[in-house]
Write a protein that holds these residues in place. Structure first.
Motif, PDB file in Angstrom:
ATOM      1  N   LYS A  18       0.866  -1.175   0.000  1.00 23.61           N
ATOM      2  CA  LYS A  18       0.000   0.000   0.000  1.00 23.61           C
ATOM      3  C   LYS A  18       0.902   1.224   0.000  1.00 23.61           C
ATOM      4  O   LYS A  18       1.851   1.297   0.773  1.00 23.61           O
ATOM      5  CB  LYS A  18      -0.896   0.024   1.237  1.00 23.61           C
ATOM      6  CG  LYS A  18      -1.666  -1.270   1.492  1.00 23.61           C
ATOM      7  CD  LYS A  18      -2.687  -1.528   0.418  1.00 23.61           C
ATOM      8  CE  LYS A  18      -3.546  -2.722   0.743  1.00 23.61           C
ATOM      9  NZ  LYS A  18      -3.148  -3.948   0.112  1.00 23.61           N
ATOM     10  N   ASN A  19       0.635   2.188  -0.870  1.00 19.88           N
ATOM     11  CA  ASN A  19       1.504   3.358  -0.932  1.00 19.88           C
ATOM     12  C   ASN A  19       1.159   4.414   0.108  1.00 19.88           C
ATOM     13  O   ASN A  19       1.912   5.349   0.317  1.00 19.88           O
ATOM     14  CB  ASN A  19       1.535   3.957  -2.339  1.00 19.88           C
ATOM     15  CG  ASN A  19       0.220   4.551  -2.759  1.00 19.88           C
ATOM     16  OD1 ASN A  19      -0.711   4.637  -1.979  1.00 19.88           O
ATOM     17  ND2 ASN A  19       0.123   4.956  -4.007  1.00 19.88           N
ATOM     18  N   GLY A  20       0.015   4.326   0.721  1.00 15.38           N
ATOM     19  CA  GLY A  20      -0.348   5.234   1.798  1.00 15.38           C
ATOM     20  C   GLY A  20      -0.705   6.639   1.354  1.00 15.38           C
ATOM     21  O   GLY A  20      -0.903   7.513   2.185  1.00 15.38           O
ATOM     22  N   VAL A  21      -0.768   6.884   0.052  1.00 18.04           N
ATOM     23  CA  VAL A  21      -1.100   8.215  -0.439  1.00 18.04           C
ATOM     24  C   VAL A  21      -2.614   8.326  -0.574  1.00 18.04           C
ATOM     25  O   VAL A  21      -3.249   7.521  -1.238  1.00 18.04           O
ATOM     26  CB  VAL A  21      -0.433   8.485  -1.809  1.00 18.04           C
ATOM     27  CG1 VAL A  21      -0.866   9.827  -2.361  1.00 18.04           C
ATOM     28  CG2 VAL A  21       1.075   8.411  -1.681  1.00 18.04           C
ATOM     29  N   GLN A  22      -3.148   9.324   0.101  1.00 20.17           N
ATOM     30  CA  GLN A  22      -4.590   9.546   0.017  1.00 20.17           C
ATOM     31  C   GLN A  22      -4.890  10.417  -1.200  1.00 20.17           C
ATOM     32  O   GLN A  22      -4.281  11.476  -1.383  1.00 20.17           O
ATOM     33  CB  GLN A  22      -5.103  10.229   1.275  1.00 20.17           C
ATOM     34  CG  GLN A  22      -6.599  10.462   1.260  1.00 20.17           C
ATOM     35  CD  GLN A  22      -7.081  11.147   2.528  1.00 20.17           C
ATOM     36  OE1 GLN A  22      -6.305  11.531   3.381  1.00 20.17           O
ATOM     37  NE2 GLN A  22      -8.382  11.312   2.633  1.00 20.17           N
ATOM     38  N   VAL A  23      -5.794   9.969  -2.034  1.00 19.81           N
ATOM     39  CA  VAL A  23      -6.164  10.720  -3.230  1.00 19.81           C
ATOM     40  C   VAL A  23      -7.193  11.774  -2.849  1.00 19.81           C
ATOM     41  O   VAL A  23      -8.192  11.469  -2.213  1.00 19.81           O
ATOM     42  CB  VAL A  23      -6.748   9.777  -4.309  1.00 19.81           C
ATOM     43  CG1 VAL A  23      -7.228  10.570  -5.500  1.00 19.81           C
ATOM     44  CG2 VAL A  23      -5.720   8.748  -4.711  1.00 19.81           C
ATOM     45  N   ILE A  24      -6.895  13.016  -3.220  1.00 16.48           N
ATOM     46  CA  ILE A  24      -7.829  14.110  -2.959  1.00 16.48           C
ATOM     47  C   ILE A  24      -8.343  14.604  -4.300  1.00 16.48           C
ATOM     48  O   ILE A  24      -7.579  15.059  -5.139  1.00 16.48           O
ATOM     49  CB  ILE A  24      -7.136  15.251  -2.194  1.00 16.48           C
ATOM     50  CG1 ILE A  24      -6.620  14.743  -0.851  1.00 16.48           C
ATOM     51  CG2 ILE A  24      -8.099  16.422  -2.009  1.00 16.48           C
ATOM     52  CD1 ILE A  24      -5.770  15.738  -0.103  1.00 16.48           C
ATOM     53  N   ARG A  25      -9.605  14.489  -4.518  1.00 15.77           N
ATOM     54  CA  ARG A  25     -10.210  14.863  -5.791  1.00 15.77           C
ATOM     55  C   ARG A  25     -10.758  16.285  -5.711  1.00 15.77           C
ATOM     56  O   ARG A  25     -11.273  16.716  -4.687  1.00 15.77           O
ATOM     57  CB  ARG A  25     -11.343  13.903  -6.136  1.00 15.77           C
ATOM     58  CG  ARG A  25     -10.912  12.448  -6.076  1.00 15.77           C
ATOM     59  CD  ARG A  25     -11.247  11.752  -7.350  1.00 15.77           C
ATOM     60  NE  ARG A  25     -10.945  10.343  -7.271  1.00 15.77           N
ATOM     61  CZ  ARG A  25      -9.888   9.794  -7.832  1.00 15.77           C
ATOM     62  NH1 ARG A  25      -9.063  10.512  -8.516  1.00 15.77           N
ATOM     63  NH2 ARG A  25      -9.671   8.499  -7.735  1.00 15.77           N
TER      64      ARG A  25
END
Length: 82
Positions: free
Chosen positions: A19-26
């Protein structure tokens, strides 16, 4: 009724991948009633005229921003409006 979709690779593979742990913010889409004002604001800003042209192309063609940024002149036909 739509059937539940099954991961053909199996859940074990998904669980094994890191898991890259990056939260996607749209970003919210701009309401269509505000698009004309946004294009005019960018055009009238006076900064980076090429940016204003690229933004206009992006809006008028509904391309993705990467498609506009890396477009080649050989891909554009101004006479055929394509």
């Amino acid at each position: 009724m739509v059937a539940n979709r099954v991961n053909p690779a199996g859940d074990a593979i998904t669980d094994a991948l890191p898991k890259n742990g990056v939260q996607v913010i749209r970003q919210r889409a701009l309401p269509h009633t505000e698009v004309g004002a946004a294009v005019a604001r960018v055009k009238d800003s006076g900064n980076y005229p090429d940016l204003a042209l690229a933004f206009g192309l992006l809006v008028l063609t509904a391309c993705r921003n990467g498609e506009v940024r890396i477009a080649r002149w050989s891909e554009i036909d101004p006479d055929g409006a394509v």
